[in-house]
Design an enzyme around this catalytic site. Structure first.
Site, PDB file in Angstrom:
ATOM      1  CB  CYS A 109      -0.932   0.006   1.200  1.00 29.27           C
ATOM      2  SG  CYS A 109      -2.015  -1.414   1.197  1.00 29.27           S
ATOM      3  CG  HIS A 145      -3.495   3.317   0.924  1.00 27.91           C
ATOM      4  ND1 HIS A 145      -3.718   2.892  -0.368  1.00 27.91           N
ATOM      5  CD2 HIS A 145      -3.678   2.235   1.722  1.00 27.91           C
ATOM      6  CE1 HIS A 145      -4.020   1.608  -0.348  1.00 27.91           C
ATOM      7  NE2 HIS A 145      -4.014   1.180   0.901  1.00 27.91           N
ATOM      8  CG  ASN A 190      -6.798  -1.067  -0.601  1.00 31.99           C
ATOM      9  OD1 ASN A 190      -5.909  -0.702  -1.367  1.00 31.99           O
ATOM     10  ND2 ASN A 190      -6.561  -1.426   0.651  1.00 31.99           N
TER      11      ASN A 190
HETATM   12  O1  UT7 Z   1      -4.624  -1.421   2.322  1.00 36.95           O
HETATM   13  C1  UT7 Z   1      -4.169  -2.571   2.946  1.00 36.95           C
HETATM   14  C2  UT7 Z   1      -4.313  -2.468   4.369  1.00 36.95           C
HETATM   15  N1  UT7 Z   1      -5.572  -3.026   4.776  1.00 36.95           N
HETATM   16  C3  UT7 Z   1      -6.372  -2.305   5.511  1.00 36.95           C
HETATM   17  O2  UT7 Z   1      -6.110  -1.149   5.766  1.00 36.95           O
HETATM   18  C4  UT7 Z   1      -7.599  -2.980   6.062  1.00 36.95           C
HETATM   19  C5  UT7 Z   1      -7.857  -2.504   7.465  1.00 36.95           C
HETATM   20  N2  UT7 Z   1      -9.032  -3.182   8.049  1.00 36.95           N
HETATM   21  C6  UT7 Z   1     -10.278  -2.976   7.618  1.00 36.95           C
HETATM   22  O3  UT7 Z   1     -10.508  -2.221   6.695  1.00 36.95           O
HETATM   23  C7  UT7 Z   1     -11.396  -3.679   8.365  1.00 36.95           C
HETATM   24  O4  UT7 Z   1     -10.874  -4.351   9.474  1.00 36.95           O
HETATM   25  C8  UT7 Z   1     -12.193  -4.688   7.471  1.00 36.95           C
HETATM   26  C9  UT7 Z   1     -13.030  -3.927   6.451  1.00 36.95           C
HETATM   27  C10 UT7 Z   1     -11.260  -5.635   6.767  1.00 36.95           C
HETATM   28  C11 UT7 Z   1     -13.141  -5.517   8.326  1.00 36.95           C
HETATM   29  O5  UT7 Z   1     -14.016  -4.655   9.023  1.00 36.95           O
HETATM   30  P1  UT7 Z   1     -14.208  -4.831  10.600  1.00 36.95           P
HETATM   31  O6  UT7 Z   1     -15.209  -3.839  10.987  1.00 36.95           O
HETATM   32  O7  UT7 Z   1     -12.860  -4.741  11.243  1.00 36.95           O
HETATM   33  O8  UT7 Z   1     -14.836  -6.292  10.710  1.00 36.95           O
HETATM   34  P2  UT7 Z   1     -14.262  -7.602  11.413  1.00 36.95           P
HETATM   35  O9  UT7 Z   1     -13.116  -8.146  10.662  1.00 36.95           O
HETATM   36  O10 UT7 Z   1     -14.099  -7.312  12.882  1.00 36.95           O
HETATM   37  O11 UT7 Z   1     -15.486  -8.610  11.241  1.00 36.95           O
HETATM   38  C12 UT7 Z   1     -16.758  -8.349  11.822  1.00 36.95           C
HETATM   39  C13 UT7 Z   1     -17.724  -9.400  11.353  1.00 36.95           C
HETATM   40  C14 UT7 Z   1     -17.218 -10.829  11.498  1.00 36.95           C
HETATM   41  O12 UT7 Z   1     -18.322 -11.642  11.864  1.00 36.95           O
HETATM   42  P3  UT7 Z   1     -18.568 -12.083  13.393  1.00 36.95           P
HETATM   43  O13 UT7 Z   1     -17.321 -12.824  13.813  1.00 36.95           O
HETATM   44  O14 UT7 Z   1     -18.731 -10.778  14.151  1.00 36.95           O
HETATM   45  O15 UT7 Z   1     -19.791 -12.904  13.320  1.00 36.95           O
HETATM   46  C15 UT7 Z   1     -16.793 -11.198  10.099  1.00 36.95           C
HETATM   47  O16 UT7 Z   1     -16.874 -12.583   9.848  1.00 36.95           O
HETATM   48  O17 UT7 Z   1     -18.008  -9.215   9.959  1.00 36.95           O
HETATM   49  C16 UT7 Z   1     -17.815 -10.475   9.259  1.00 36.95           C
HETATM   50  N3  UT7 Z   1     -17.384 -10.178   7.904  1.00 36.95           N
HETATM   51  C17 UT7 Z   1     -18.232  -9.966   6.890  1.00 36.95           C
HETATM   52  N4  UT7 Z   1     -19.569  -9.975   6.823  1.00 36.95           N
HETATM   53  C18 UT7 Z   1     -20.126  -9.694   5.631  1.00 36.95           C
HETATM   54  C19 UT7 Z   1     -16.108 -10.054   7.448  1.00 36.95           C
HETATM   55  N5  UT7 Z   1     -16.134  -9.752   6.156  1.00 36.95           N
HETATM   56  C20 UT7 Z   1     -17.433  -9.685   5.778  1.00 36.95           C
HETATM   57  C21 UT7 Z   1     -18.072  -9.413   4.550  1.00 36.95           C
HETATM   58  N6  UT7 Z   1     -19.422  -9.429   4.537  1.00 36.95           N
HETATM   59  N7  UT7 Z   1     -17.396  -9.119   3.432  1.00 36.95           N
END
Ligand code: UT7
Length: 354
Positions: free
Chosen positions: A114, A281, A311
């Site tokens: 990134c 970014h 992204n």
């Molecule tokens: O540029 C490269 C660097 N990368 C980044 O900067 C990414 C940084 N992180 C993020 O942007 C966020 O952490 C994400 C968008 C990846 C995830 O969002 P979050 O609010 O942190 O969600 P989470 O990973 O804590 O997951 C919450 C819930 C989980 O379900 P449970 O365990 O609460 O039942 C996941 O399984 O959301 C679920 N989940 C989804 N649900 C629907 C994860 N991905 C999805 C999805 N659709 N695509």
């Protein structure tokens, strides 16, 4: 002192638009979840066989070179940033050199994910400042759609990423803006912390087999030797896809991105009030909003376009920079601040007076 300026800029995104609704055909997700957690509405995916990371980079480069008022044969160095190269080796730089029929110039590939574009920009800036080169092409390009897990297993990653490319041509300048202040790249700031390298990584194919490795490969016996670089088991266990602890990356990004912006401002005797446009970014709209709040910036001081493109990793900053410039949001003399954070971890900042 001689500095470098962006003499030409261009971007390219593939025609094929993939909405959040389209993703629902492949995985258990929803438009509501994706928009609420990331801000993304849609992203572009490259043509499966007709487009590569290099071909997209070439399209962006052609525009940047034309806008710089030169020809590809006048470019004297290439820096190509990507994490999704056409080949494991050689890098995309030489493929671009070939495609644009350039002279036998140096071509450097940068693997800083990134923050790849800002690392590449910083290297180019040093070469211009020392007088080594006069026309450097810096490209950031990604074809993520080819390497994502589109099943529900990979949904936390696959919904985020999109394909595209951006490019700039750097040239030397001694010019002053109409304000009387120096124009061009004022400074760049690069950082890394490898402590958490594995929490945002693609492990395979790789040579780590005898070192750190995720289960179940720790149990491989010696009979597997020779198959470790790429094996059927890796495919069976989906080890050929990126892994990410999203929340951990998020927490670190919202600290390091504002921190490097403050560092860059301080180095130039500027404050957040001097920023005409911040281009973070485009990792996640919520990350960009955190950065904006932390720096106490108004909405008109920050540019985001992740809603349309997702992204695009090394391409996200040059695409956003080009789009903002095309929309008239960057004018002569403006202080433009760039910041990125990603896998490694690596992060970086840059300040440009346009
Ligand atoms: O540029 C490269 C660097 N990368 C980044 O900067 C990414 C940084 N992180 C993020 O942007 C966020 O952490 C994400 C968008 C990846 C995830 O969002 P979050 O609010 O942190 O969600 P989470 O990973 O804590 O997951 C919450 C819930 C989980 O379900 P449970 O365990 O609460 O039942 C996941 O399984 O959301 C679920 N989940 C989804 N649900 C629907 C994860 N991905 C999805 C999805 N659709 N695509």
């Amino acid at each position: 002192m001689q500095r470098s300026k962006i003499a030409g800029i261009g971007y390219y995104v593939p025609k094929n638009v993939f909405t959040n609704e389209d993703l629902k055909k492949y995985m258990d997700t929803s438009d509501e979840w994706i928009q609420e957690r990331t801000g993304i509405k849609e992203r572009h995916y490259a043509d499966r066989t007709g487009e590569t990371t290099t071909t997209m980079g070439v399209e962006a480069a052609k525009i940047a070179i034309e806008r710089a008022g030169i020809t590809p044969q006048e470019i004297d160095f290439i820096i190509f940033a990507t994490l999704s190269p056409d080949y494991y080796f050689p890098g995309c730089g030489v493929l671009l050199q070939r495609a644009l029929k350039m002279k036998e110039i140096g071509a450097l590939d940068v693997r800083n994910q990134c923050s790849g574009f800002l690392y590449a920009l910083s290297v180019a800036d040093q070469f211009i400042k020392t007088g080594m080169y006069k026309n450097i092409l810096v490209v950031g390009s990604e074809k993520h759609s080819f390497g994502l897990d589109f099943s529900t297993r990979g949904r936390n990653i696959s919904v985020i990423f999109g394909d595209g490319a951006g490019a700039v041509v750097l040239q030397p300048t001694n010019a002053l803006a109409s304000s009387g202040k120096e124009q061009g790249i004022l400074s760049t700031h690069l950082h890394s912390d490898g402590e958490s390298a594995e929490i945002l990584a693609m492990y395979n194919p790789g040579t780590h087999a005898n070192h750190w490795q995720p289960e179940p490969f720790a149990t491989f016996d010696k009979a597997e030797i020779g198959q470790m670089f790429m094996s059927h088991a890796m495919i069976d266990y989906a080890q050929n896809f990126p892994n990410m602890d999203g929340p951990a990356v998020f927490k670190k990004a919202i600290i390091k991105m504002p921190e490097v912006v403050e560092e860059a401002l301080l180095a130039n005797g500027l404050t957040t009030a001097n920023i005409d446009l911040l281009i973070p970014h485009q990792a996640n709209l919520r990350i960009a909003q955190f950065v904006q709040r932390k720096l106490n910036l108004r909405d008109d001081q920050v540019y985001n376009n992740i809603q349309k493109y997702g992204n695009t990793t090394a391409a996200s900053i040059p695409i956003a920079l080009c789009e903002a410039w095309e929309e008239g949001k960057i004018k002569e003399g403006d202080v433009v601040c760039l910041t990125a954070f990603g896998s490694g971890f690596t992060w970086a900042g840059a300040i440009i007076r346009w």
